[in-house]
Design an enzyme around this catalytic site. Structure first.
Site, PDB file in Angstrom:
ATOM      1  N   ALA A  12       5.248   2.177  21.658  1.00  0.00           N
ATOM      2  CA  ALA A  12       5.128   3.744  20.769  1.00  0.00           C
ATOM      3  C   ALA A  12       4.553   3.529  18.965  1.00  0.00           C
ATOM      4  CB  ALA A  12       6.462   4.132  20.358  1.00  0.00           C
ATOM      5  N   ARG A  18      -4.959  12.105  17.372  1.00  0.00           N
ATOM      6  CA  ARG A  18      -6.371  13.572  17.944  1.00  0.00           C
ATOM      7  C   ARG A  18      -4.850  13.982  18.481  1.00  0.00           C
ATOM      8  NH1 ARG A  18      -8.338  11.163  23.879  1.00  0.00           N
ATOM      9  NH2 ARG A  18      -9.001  13.006  23.966  1.00  0.00           N
ATOM     10  N   GLN A  78       4.764  -3.264  15.758  1.00  0.00           N
ATOM     11  CA  GLN A  78       3.132  -3.800  15.453  1.00  0.00           C
ATOM     12  C   GLN A  78       2.109  -3.427  14.684  1.00  0.00           C
ATOM     13  OE1 GLN A  78       0.861  -2.147  17.943  1.00  0.00           O
ATOM     14  NE2 GLN A  78      -0.386  -3.837  18.920  1.00  0.00           N
ATOM     15  N   GLY A 144      -8.124   1.564  34.006  1.00  0.00           N
ATOM     16  CA  GLY A 144      -8.069  -0.342  34.548  1.00  0.00           C
ATOM     17  C   GLY A 144      -8.095   0.904  36.072  1.00  0.00           C
ATOM     18  N   GLU A 158     -10.504  -3.107  33.670  1.00  0.00           N
ATOM     19  CA  GLU A 158     -10.797  -1.696  32.300  1.00  0.00           C
ATOM     20  C   GLU A 158     -11.995  -1.880  32.741  1.00  0.00           C
ATOM     21  OE1 GLU A 158      -8.168  -0.224  30.731  1.00  0.00           O
ATOM     22  OE2 GLU A 158      -7.508  -1.803  32.075  1.00  0.00           O
ATOM     23  N   ARG A 319      21.861  32.300  19.209  1.00  0.00           N
ATOM     24  CA  ARG A 319      21.565  30.924  18.880  1.00  0.00           C
ATOM     25  C   ARG A 319      22.273  29.548  18.734  1.00  0.00           C
ATOM     26  NH1 ARG A 319      20.533  33.832  12.878  1.00  0.00           N
ATOM     27  NH2 ARG A 319      19.902  31.062  12.923  1.00  0.00           N
ATOM     28  N   ARG A 426      33.138  56.017   3.933  1.00  0.00           N
ATOM     29  CA  ARG A 426      32.702  56.663   3.681  1.00  0.00           C
ATOM     30  C   ARG A 426      32.314  58.408   2.815  1.00  0.00           C
ATOM     31  NH1 ARG A 426      33.503  58.998   9.647  1.00  0.00           N
ATOM     32  NH2 ARG A 426      32.954  56.786  10.452  1.00  0.00           N
TER      33      ARG A 426
END
Ligand code: UD1
Ligand code: MG
Length: 451
Positions: A12, A18, A78, A144, A158, A319, A426
């Site tokens: 991920a 994009r 990473q 690929g 690829e 809701r 009222r």
């Protein structure tokens, strides 16, 4: 595969530029759940007891979402995007624990089904060291290609690195793959980056396995299963595929839908027996509709329970926290939030019921509003069993209307009303006999004299 252990590695780290969004790609949603939620759920259903999620830098939100779905997931970073094999190796310490099966799944492939992942694991159980998903896209460009010899997968090439001949191959790599746990690190560590992109390609694991005398296989699946998401258009396409699957499952389970293509479901929408859904209804996450209930056209529901035989809509909004008991009627332009409406109670037109309890058999007249918010906090309205709230009443919370009490139409109720009492607020009504006739005559006369 009860006796085989499994580690699922979810990649991920994608920035998702994009998508043109400030939200990380895998946090976009289809069917009311994030992409990574779909992927992690499929991985866990396929027996992925250990989960590793590889995220990019600054991905605290992705990490939080992964932990919400799979609390025991290990998260790895990473730091540089050096390719799919490099991403997998970011989870080296998890890989080193040598589970029987390693599943590598892309976080942006939300339509992957657990059955398909189980098939990949099945191939490992039969002795393959690498199993990949193959598919035949209408347009193979960018994918690929699977180089096959009979049933043996020889290599994945690829697009940029393949020969003209190889680019003609229609059988493509879906991306996700399964690796035998005891071979995975040996395979991954042999992958280099001598290709046109200079990336460490996970796909090279296939040819390396072959060189080591190990078996690699491809399992064919549908394009939908491996649909990756890079753009909002692809997100919408994936949503359409998911909705189709959810509608088919609902119809299969016996739900009556006159126009299924106009009904939008969440993956967790639950239906009892003999439920009818009219056209143009939207189910957000967390909705349960019990036996015999009907959801009429143009209603919007989320986080709500609709009890047995209840009728909702047309044009109703439920809701989160709306709990409707058996045979409740919620009609047009009625909004219910965090409120329990007990059996047989009715609010048939134009009302807001929020932070409330409406007792059994009570009747809420058109235009009734629970004034639950004072600009600072929310307060509760409690309406007793069999109470009758006249039209256009404002119930200013916190307030209680006792069992069987009446609220006169147009009242603003600011004090508790005892059981069986009448509360009416009222100005005194004045009726002047003949007034209108006298008024018209006087005005007509004045107009004539002004000419
Ligand atoms: C990949 C496959 C290709 C396959 C295609 C299917 C490789 C080398 N190629 O290509 O054979 O047909 O998927 O869609 O695997 N990622 C990281 N870190 C990286 C690089 C990628 O986490 O350094 C993640 C991406 O976020 C994505 C996944 O890995 O979720 C695949 O990467 P991507 O760049 O989309 O690979 P493709 O070129 O599509
Ligand atoms: Mg891709």
């Amino acid at each position: 595969m009860p006796d085989r252990t499994c580690l699922a590695i979810v990649l991920a780290a994608g920035e998702g530029v994009r998508m043109r969004s400030s939200l990380p790609k895998v946090l976009h949603a289809i069917g009311g759940r994030s992409l990574i939620d779909h992927v992690l759920t499929a991985a866990m259903r396929a027996g992925g007891a250990d989960i590793a999620v590889v995220v990019g830098p600054d991905h605290a939100a992705v990490e939080a979402e992964a932990k919400r779905i799979a609390p025991k997931a290990e998260v790895f970073q990473q730091r540089e995007r050096l390719g799919t094999a490099h991403a997998v190796l970011s989870a080296r310490s998890a890989l080193a624990r040598k589970r029987d099966d390693i599943l590598v799944i892309f976080g942006d492939t939300p339509l992957i089904r657990s059955e398909t992942l189980a098939q990949l694991r099945g191939a490992l159980a039969k002795g393959a060291a690498v199993a990949v998903l193959g598919f035949r896209p209408a347009d193979p460009k960018g994918y690929g290609r699977l180089v096959m010899r009979g049933n043996d997968l020889l290599a994945i090439r690829e697009e940029n690195d393949g020969s003209a001949e190889e680019r003609k191959i229609a059988f493509c790599n879906g991306g996700l793959m399964a690796l035998a746990g005891d071979k995975a690190l040996a395979l991954l560590d042999r992958i280099g980056n001598a290709n046109t992109k200079g990336e460490y390609y996970l796909t090279d694991a296939v040819a390396i396995a072959r060189d080591m005398g190990l078996q690699a296989v491809a399992i064919e699946t549908s394009e939908d299963d491996v649909r990756g998401i890079n753009t909002k258009a692809q997100l919408a396409e994936a949503e359409a595929v998911l909705q189709k699957r959810l509608r088919s499952a609902a119809l299969e389970a016996g739900v009556t839908m006159t126009a299924p293509d106009t009904v939008f479901l969440s993956t967790d929408t639950k239906f009892g027996k003999d439920v009818t859904i009219e056209p143009n209804v939207v189910f957000g996450p967390g909705v349960t509709v019990e036996d015999g209930a009907t959801i009429r056209a143009f209603s919007h529901l989320e986080g709500a329970r609709v009890g047995k035989g209840a009728r909702v809509g047309p044009f109703a909004r439920l809701r989160p926290g709306a709990e409707l008991g058996a045979d409740v009627h919620i009609g047009n332009f009625v909004e219910v939030k965090a409120a329990s409406i007990e059996a047989g109670a009715k609010a048939n037109h134009l009302a807001y019921i929020g932070d409330a309890r409406v007792g059994e058999g009570a009747n809420i007249g058109a235009g009734t509003i629970t004034c639950n918010y004072d600009g600072v906090g929310k307060h509760k309205t409690d309406i007793g069993k069999g109470a009758f709230v006249g039209s256009n009443s404002s119930l200013v919370a916190p307030v209680k209307i006792g069992d069987g009490a009446y609220v006169g139409s147009g009242s603003v109720i600011t004090k508790d009303v005892p059981a069986d009492a009448l509360a009416v607020e009222r100005a005194l009504l004045t009726v002047k006999e003949g007034w209108a006739k006298r008024f018209r005559a006087a005005m007509t006369l004045r107009k004539k004299s002004q000419r």
